[in-house]
Design a protein around this motif. Structure first.
Motif, PDB file in Angstrom:
ATOM      1  N   VAL A  12       0.859  -1.182   0.000  1.00  0.00           N
ATOM      2  CA  VAL A  12       0.000   0.000   0.000  1.00  0.00           C
ATOM      3  C   VAL A  12       0.898   1.236   0.000  1.00  0.00           C
ATOM      4  CG1 VAL A  12      -1.856   1.277   1.134  1.00  0.00           C
ATOM      5  CG2 VAL A  12      -1.783  -1.232   1.302  1.00  0.00           C
ATOM      6  N   TYR A  13       0.705   2.057  -1.023  1.00  0.00           N
ATOM      7  CA  TYR A  13       1.463   3.299  -1.158  1.00  0.00           C
ATOM      8  C   TYR A  13       0.945   4.365  -0.207  1.00  0.00           C
ATOM      9  CZ  TYR A  13       2.864   1.332  -5.688  1.00  0.00           C
ATOM     10  OH  TYR A  13       3.345   0.537  -6.681  1.00  0.00           O
ATOM     11  N   ASP A  14       1.831   5.236   0.215  1.00  0.00           N
ATOM     12  CA  ASP A  14       1.443   6.398   1.015  1.00  0.00           C
ATOM     13  C   ASP A  14       1.168   7.552   0.052  1.00  0.00           C
ATOM     14  OD1 ASP A  14       0.878   8.052   3.105  1.00  0.00           O
ATOM     15  OD2 ASP A  14       2.960   8.363   3.705  1.00  0.00           O
ATOM     16  N   ALA A  15       0.198   7.311  -0.836  1.00  0.00           N
ATOM     17  CA  ALA A  15      -0.194   8.294  -1.849  1.00  0.00           C
ATOM     18  C   ALA A  15      -1.589   7.921  -2.338  1.00  0.00           C
ATOM     19  CB  ALA A  15       0.785   8.285  -3.018  1.00  0.00           C
ATOM     20  N   ASP A  16      -2.328   8.896  -2.800  1.00  0.00           N
ATOM     21  CA  ASP A  16      -3.661   8.649  -3.336  1.00  0.00           C
ATOM     22  C   ASP A  16      -3.565   8.310  -4.816  1.00  0.00           C
ATOM     23  OD1 ASP A  16      -4.945   9.101  -0.914  1.00  0.00           O
ATOM     24  OD2 ASP A  16      -5.146  11.248  -1.285  1.00  0.00           O
ATOM     25  N   CYS A  36       7.363   8.277  -0.111  1.00  0.00           N
ATOM     26  CA  CYS A  36       6.819   6.934   0.014  1.00  0.00           C
ATOM     27  C   CYS A  36       7.904   5.963  -0.428  1.00  0.00           C
ATOM     28  CB  CYS A  36       5.560   6.770  -0.844  1.00  0.00           C
ATOM     29  SG  CYS A  36       4.960   5.065  -0.924  1.00  0.00           S
ATOM     30  N   GLY A  37       8.448   5.195   0.520  1.00  0.00           N
ATOM     31  CA  GLY A  37       9.511   4.249   0.212  1.00  0.00           C
ATOM     32  C   GLY A  37       9.085   3.189  -0.790  1.00  0.00           C
ATOM     33  N   LEU A  38       7.805   2.790  -0.759  1.00  0.00           N
ATOM     34  CA  LEU A  38       7.324   1.799  -1.720  1.00  0.00           C
ATOM     35  C   LEU A  38       7.262   2.408  -3.128  1.00  0.00           C
ATOM     36  CD1 LEU A  38       6.336  -1.075  -2.213  1.00  0.00           C
ATOM     37  CD2 LEU A  38       4.020  -0.300  -1.596  1.00  0.00           C
TER      38      LEU A  38
END
Length: 131
Positions: A12-16, A36-38
């Motif tokens: 799960v990304y820390d972005a919309d 976002c590291g991912l």
């Protein structure tokens, strides 16, 4: 000891994921206001990285990704709101938290390091890949 069988990985990304969300993240990341590291592992400036696709496709189970605004409720609950995150879905439908924000940052944008970190986390949990 019972071995937990992993049937899928979920990131799960820390972005919309909306067009505005993607643009906002892109602009904020370029000026150091978002991270976002991912995202760093899976995407270049504009699209998915080829080295990420190669690593993902070599995994023994599917690796699916969601943006924070599009994740299913069960994934959201398992991620415990600390994003980005990588989870393992087990054969019985449970989710195991494998990697959190600091773990993903430690991968330093490397898909190979992500795979190694997932392997290590699975080993520490006594989990194994589905056959």
């Amino acid at each position: 000891m019972r071995v937990t069988t992993v049937v899928r990985l979920v990131g799960v990304y820390d972005a919309d994921g909306s067009a505005i969300g993607e643009l906002t993240y892109f602009l904020r990341a370029r000026v150091g206001k978002a991270h976002c590291g991912l995202c760093d592992i899976t995407h270049g400036a504009l699209r998915e990285r080829a080295d990420w696709r190669a690593c993902r496709d070599a995994l023994p189970v599917p690796f699916e990704t969601y943006h924070r605004d599009g994740q299913p409720p069960a994934v959201r609950a398992a991620g415990e709101a600390a994003l980005p995150v990588v989870l393992a879905e087990t054969a019985d439908g449970a989710y195991l938290r494998l990697l959190g924000p600091a773990d993903l940052d430690a991968c330093a944008g490397s898909p190979e390091r992500l795979v190694a970190a997932v392997d290590a986390a699975l080993g520490a949990l006594g989990a194994d890949w589905a056959e």
